[in-house]
Design a protein around this motif. Structure first.
Motif, PDB file in Angstrom:
ATOM      1  N   GLY A  70      38.263  32.957  35.459  1.00 23.70           N
ATOM      2  CA  GLY A  70      39.368  32.878  36.378  1.00 23.70           C
ATOM      3  C   GLY A  70      38.155  32.961  37.474  1.00 23.70           C
ATOM      4  N   TYR A  71      38.063  31.835  37.919  1.00 22.21           N
ATOM      5  CA  TYR A  71      37.442  31.189  39.513  1.00 22.21           C
ATOM      6  C   TYR A  71      38.206  31.522  40.284  1.00 22.21           C
ATOM      7  CZ  TYR A  71      32.765  29.740  36.292  1.00 22.21           C
ATOM      8  OH  TYR A  71      32.119  29.604  35.005  1.00 22.21           O
ATOM      9  N   ALA A  72      37.476  32.336  41.711  1.00 24.41           N
ATOM     10  CA  ALA A  72      39.248  31.730  42.991  1.00 24.41           C
ATOM     11  C   ALA A  72      39.653  30.105  43.156  1.00 24.41           C
ATOM     12  CB  ALA A  72      37.649  32.336  43.831  1.00 24.41           C
ATOM     13  N   ASP A  73      38.717  29.690  42.371  1.00 21.42           N
ATOM     14  CA  ASP A  73      39.344  28.112  42.910  1.00 21.42           C
ATOM     15  C   ASP A  73      40.818  27.759  41.837  1.00 21.42           C
ATOM     16  OD1 ASP A  73      38.736  26.934  40.531  1.00 21.42           O
ATOM     17  OD2 ASP A  73      36.451  26.745  41.363  1.00 21.42           O
ATOM     18  N   PHE A  74      40.776  28.713  41.033  1.00 19.19           N
ATOM     19  CA  PHE A  74      42.044  28.266  40.443  1.00 19.19           C
ATOM     20  C   PHE A  74      43.337  28.441  41.652  1.00 19.19           C
ATOM     21  CE2 PHE A  74      45.772  30.358  38.281  1.00 19.19           C
ATOM     22  CZ  PHE A  74      45.727  29.314  37.047  1.00 19.19           C
ATOM     23  N   THR A  75      42.859  29.862  42.245  1.00 21.14           N
ATOM     24  CA  THR A  75      44.733  29.616  43.337  1.00 21.14           C
ATOM     25  C   THR A  75      44.335  29.176  44.429  1.00 21.14           C
ATOM     26  OG1 THR A  75      43.003  31.496  44.276  1.00 21.14           O
ATOM     27  CG2 THR A  75      45.202  32.217  42.560  1.00 21.14           C
ATOM     28  N   GLU A  76      43.016  28.029  44.600  1.00 16.22           N
ATOM     29  CA  GLU A  76      42.693  27.371  46.174  1.00 16.22           C
ATOM     30  C   GLU A  76      43.154  26.086  45.360  1.00 16.22           C
ATOM     31  OE1 GLU A  76      38.755  28.130  46.438  1.00 16.22           O
ATOM     32  OE2 GLU A  76      39.305  30.218  46.961  1.00 16.22           O
ATOM     33  N   ARG A  97      34.770  42.012  36.298  1.00 11.80           N
ATOM     34  CA  ARG A  97      33.542  41.286  37.688  1.00 11.80           C
ATOM     35  C   ARG A  97      34.923  40.350  38.936  1.00 11.80           C
ATOM     36  NH1 ARG A  97      28.556  39.974  36.096  1.00 11.80           N
ATOM     37  NH2 ARG A  97      28.203  39.451  33.971  1.00 11.80           N
ATOM     38  N   LEU A  98      35.619  41.102  39.151  1.00  9.08           N
ATOM     39  CA  LEU A  98      36.446  40.770  39.616  1.00  9.08           C
ATOM     40  C   LEU A  98      36.098  40.600  41.469  1.00  9.08           C
ATOM     41  CD1 LEU A  98      40.190  42.014  39.235  1.00  9.08           C
ATOM     42  CD2 LEU A  98      38.931  40.149  38.596  1.00  9.08           C
ATOM     43  N   GLY A  99      36.716  39.421  41.655  1.00  8.04           N
ATOM     44  CA  GLY A  99      34.772  39.405  43.732  1.00  8.04           C
ATOM     45  C   GLY A  99      33.849  38.755  43.856  1.00  8.04           C
ATOM     46  N   GLY A 100      33.334  39.243  42.315  1.00  4.29           N
ATOM     47  CA  GLY A 100      32.157  38.888  42.239  1.00  4.29           C
ATOM     48  C   GLY A 100      31.842  37.270  41.788  1.00  4.29           C
ATOM     49  N   ASP A 101      30.698  36.991  40.601  1.00  3.13           N
ATOM     50  CA  ASP A 101      30.869  35.304  40.561  1.00  3.13           C
ATOM     51  C   ASP A 101      29.859  35.117  39.122  1.00  3.13           C
ATOM     52  OD1 ASP A 101      27.625  36.328  40.326  1.00  3.13           O
ATOM     53  OD2 ASP A 101      27.549  35.717  42.228  1.00  3.13           O
ATOM     54  N   ALA A 103      27.556  35.869  37.204  1.00  2.00           N
ATOM     55  CA  ALA A 103      26.151  35.774  36.854  1.00  2.00           C
ATOM     56  C   ALA A 103      26.159  35.176  35.459  1.00  2.00           C
ATOM     57  CB  ALA A 103      26.409  36.668  37.796  1.00  2.00           C
ATOM     58  N   TRP A 104      26.232  35.291  34.652  1.00  2.00           N
ATOM     59  CA  TRP A 104      26.119  34.470  33.419  1.00  2.00           C
ATOM     60  C   TRP A 104      25.646  33.858  33.299  1.00  2.00           C
ATOM     61  CZ3 TRP A 104      31.457  35.183  35.132  1.00  2.00           C
ATOM     62  CH2 TRP A 104      32.001  34.827  35.224  1.00  2.00           C
ATOM     63  N   ASP A 105      26.105  32.893  34.342  1.00  2.00           N
ATOM     64  CA  ASP A 105      25.269  31.802  33.659  1.00  2.00           C
ATOM     65  C   ASP A 105      23.686  31.508  34.755  1.00  2.00           C
ATOM     66  OD1 ASP A 105      27.505  30.586  32.307  1.00  2.00           O
ATOM     67  OD2 ASP A 105      28.671  29.843  34.295  1.00  2.00           O
ATOM     68  N   PRO A 106      22.830  31.143  34.012  1.00  2.00           N
ATOM     69  CA  PRO A 106      21.001  31.118  33.962  1.00  2.00           C
ATOM     70  C   PRO A 106      21.242  29.966  35.200  1.00  2.00           C
ATOM     71  CG  PRO A 106      21.500  30.840  32.159  1.00  2.00           C
ATOM     72  CD  PRO A 106      22.934  31.074  32.470  1.00  2.00           C
ATOM     73  N   LEU A 107      21.974  29.068  34.951  1.00  2.00           N
ATOM     74  CA  LEU A 107      21.819  28.107  36.108  1.00  2.00           C
ATOM     75  C   LEU A 107      22.890  27.680  36.300  1.00  2.00           C
ATOM     76  CD1 LEU A 107      20.465  26.000  33.116  1.00  2.00           C
ATOM     77  CD2 LEU A 107      18.874  26.663  34.047  1.00  2.00           C
ATOM     78  N   GLY A 108      22.602  26.742  37.292  1.00  2.00           N
ATOM     79  CA  GLY A 108      24.119  25.861  38.633  1.00  2.00           C
ATOM     80  C   GLY A 108      24.456  27.128  39.269  1.00  2.00           C
ATOM     81  N   PRO A 109      24.953  26.380  39.926  1.00  2.00           N
ATOM     82  CA  PRO A 109      25.923  27.285  41.363  1.00  2.00           C
ATOM     83  C   PRO A 109      26.301  27.931  41.206  1.00  2.00           C
ATOM     84  CG  PRO A 109      27.341  25.627  41.015  1.00  2.00           C
ATOM     85  CD  PRO A 109      25.762  25.473  40.176  1.00  2.00           C
ATOM     86  N   ARG A 110      26.190  29.308  41.710  1.00  2.00           N
ATOM     87  CA  ARG A 110      27.134  30.961  41.460  1.00  2.00           C
ATOM     88  C   ARG A 110      28.195  30.453  42.382  1.00  2.00           C
ATOM     89  NH1 ARG A 110      23.338  32.531  38.903  1.00  2.00           N
ATOM     90  NH2 ARG A 110      25.294  31.956  37.865  1.00  2.00           N
ATOM     91  N   LYS A 111      29.620  30.682  42.418  1.00  2.00           N
ATOM     92  CA  LYS A 111      31.143  30.729  42.116  1.00  2.00           C
ATOM     93  C   LYS A 111      31.582  31.795  41.640  1.00  2.00           C
ATOM     94  CE  LYS A 111      31.533  25.877  40.110  1.00  2.00           C
ATOM     95  NZ  LYS A 111      32.352  24.841  39.421  1.00  2.00           N
ATOM     96  N   PRO A 112      32.528  31.851  42.882  1.00  2.00           N
ATOM     97  CA  PRO A 112      32.723  32.914  43.305  1.00  2.00           C
ATOM     98  C   PRO A 112      34.312  32.913  42.146  1.00  2.00           C
ATOM     99  CG  PRO A 112      33.924  31.910  45.101  1.00  2.00           C
ATOM    100  CD  PRO A 112      32.562  30.771  44.129  1.00  2.00           C
ATOM    101  N   LEU A 113      34.516  34.734  41.935  1.00  2.00           N
ATOM    102  CA  LEU A 113      35.876  34.627  41.450  1.00  2.00           C
ATOM    103  C   LEU A 113      36.604  35.222  41.756  1.00  2.00           C
ATOM    104  CD1 LEU A 113      33.676  36.311  37.706  1.00  2.00           C
ATOM    105  CD2 LEU A 113      33.864  33.389  38.343  1.00  2.00           C
ATOM    106  N   LEU A 114      37.945  35.320  41.671  1.00  2.00           N
ATOM    107  CA  LEU A 114      39.131  36.127  41.647  1.00  2.00           C
ATOM    108  C   LEU A 114      38.813  37.816  42.620  1.00  2.00           C
ATOM    109  CD1 LEU A 114      41.798  34.448  39.002  1.00  2.00           C
ATOM    110  CD2 LEU A 114      41.643  34.040  42.025  1.00  2.00           C
ATOM    111  N   THR A 115      39.691  38.169  42.721  1.00  2.00           N
ATOM    112  CA  THR A 115      39.502  38.680  43.531  1.00  2.00           C
ATOM    113  C   THR A 115      41.283  39.566  42.172  1.00  2.00           C
ATOM    114  OG1 THR A 115      40.675  38.477  45.032  1.00  2.00           O
ATOM    115  CG2 THR A 115      38.291  38.633  45.494  1.00  2.00           C
ATOM    116  N   GLU A 116      41.444  40.785  42.829  1.00  2.00           N
ATOM    117  CA  GLU A 116      42.691  41.593  42.079  1.00  2.00           C
ATOM    118  C   GLU A 116      43.917  40.947  43.097  1.00  2.00           C
ATOM    119  OE1 GLU A 116      43.181  45.916  41.984  1.00  2.00           O
ATOM    120  OE2 GLU A 116      41.277  45.757  41.782  1.00  2.00           O
TER     121      GLU A 116
END
Length: 244
Positions: A70-76, A97-101, A103-116
């Motif tokens: 559910g990455y925010a870039d899905f809708t974008e 985790r809505l509106g979060g990122d 965080a479960w991935d220890p490596l790589g960039p933080r990516k925003p997740l979808l909000t409600e």
């Protein structure tokens, strides 16, 4: 109709130079991949629609499209391209985790997740909303309270957000065992997606194939040709008697 439906597993759709888990597909690459499907008379749809069509004896030209996390870039980025080609998809989101990122991935960039709001916008755009659990937890390692929250409670929250039935579940990391499968089925889902579930393959452990940024037309062709030899046969419809 082929016994093995083709289910493609995507994650993030954006431009990214650091991608240690290979979960990112650039928008231009996704456009070419969708164009490749359409040029072969195939149509991408969400998993619930795919299973309904197969149960009705149709769906031989349908391909299941899924987007995990559910990455925010899905809708974008993904939704406009899907609609451009007349496709739909299932996006598996994390209501804890809505509106979060990620965080479960220890490596790589933080990516925003979808909000409600983002989840609702995806549903209004015709996309199927499924659960990826509350917080991206491996179910085989979960205690009973966590297992219940990840399956039943996440479904309840998503139904409240979208005001629509939530039919599908997706196992975090693709991890599934008999106990996790039973919990998903008991929570009222109609199906669940895995990656390579082996002998558990069936409506509650649907195998999928990873699609990445390196998948050109040639690689997609090879994956399509090899698919029947890599996957076990599976029933055409979810098991009867499961509440939605």
């Amino acid at each position: 109709m082929p016994a093995e439906p083709w289910l493609l597993m995507y994650h993030s759709v954006t431009h990214c130079t650091e991608d240690p888990y290979r979960v990112t597909v650039a928008p231009d690459r996704l456009r070419r991949q969708l164009r490749w499907l359409k040029s072969r008379g195939l149509r991408g749809v969400g998993i619930a629609e795919l299973l309904r069509e197969r149960a009705a004896g149709r769906g031989s030209r349908l391909v299941g499209l899924t987007f995990d996390d559910g990455y925010a870039d899905f809708t974008e980025n993904a939704v406009p391209l899907l609609r451009e080609h007349g496709f739909t998809a299932t996006v598996f989101v994390l209501p804890g985790r809505l509106g979060g990122d990620n965080a479960w991935d220890p490596l790589g960039p933080r990516k925003p997740l979808l909000t409600e709001e983002g989840v609702r916008n995806a549903a209004v755009a015709g996309m199927e909303i499924g659960s990826h659990g509350m917080r991206h937890v491996s179910l085989p390692d979960a205690d009973e309270a966590t297992l219940l929250a990840e399956t039943a409670h996440s479904r309840k929250l998503l139904r409240e957000i979208t005001d629509r039935p939530v039919e599908g579940y997706c196992y975090a990391y693709g991890d599934v065992d008999a106990r996790a499968l039973d919990a998903v089925r008991g929570a009222g889902y109609s199906y669940a997606c895995a990656i390579d579930p082996g002998p558990l393959t069936g409506p509650y452990a649907l195998p999928r194939i990873h699609i990445g940024n390196e998948d050109t037309a040639l690689r997609l062709t090879v994956k399509r040709l090899l698919h029947p030899f890599r996957r076990r046969g599976m029933p055409d419809a979810p098991r009867a008697g499961v509440a939605r």
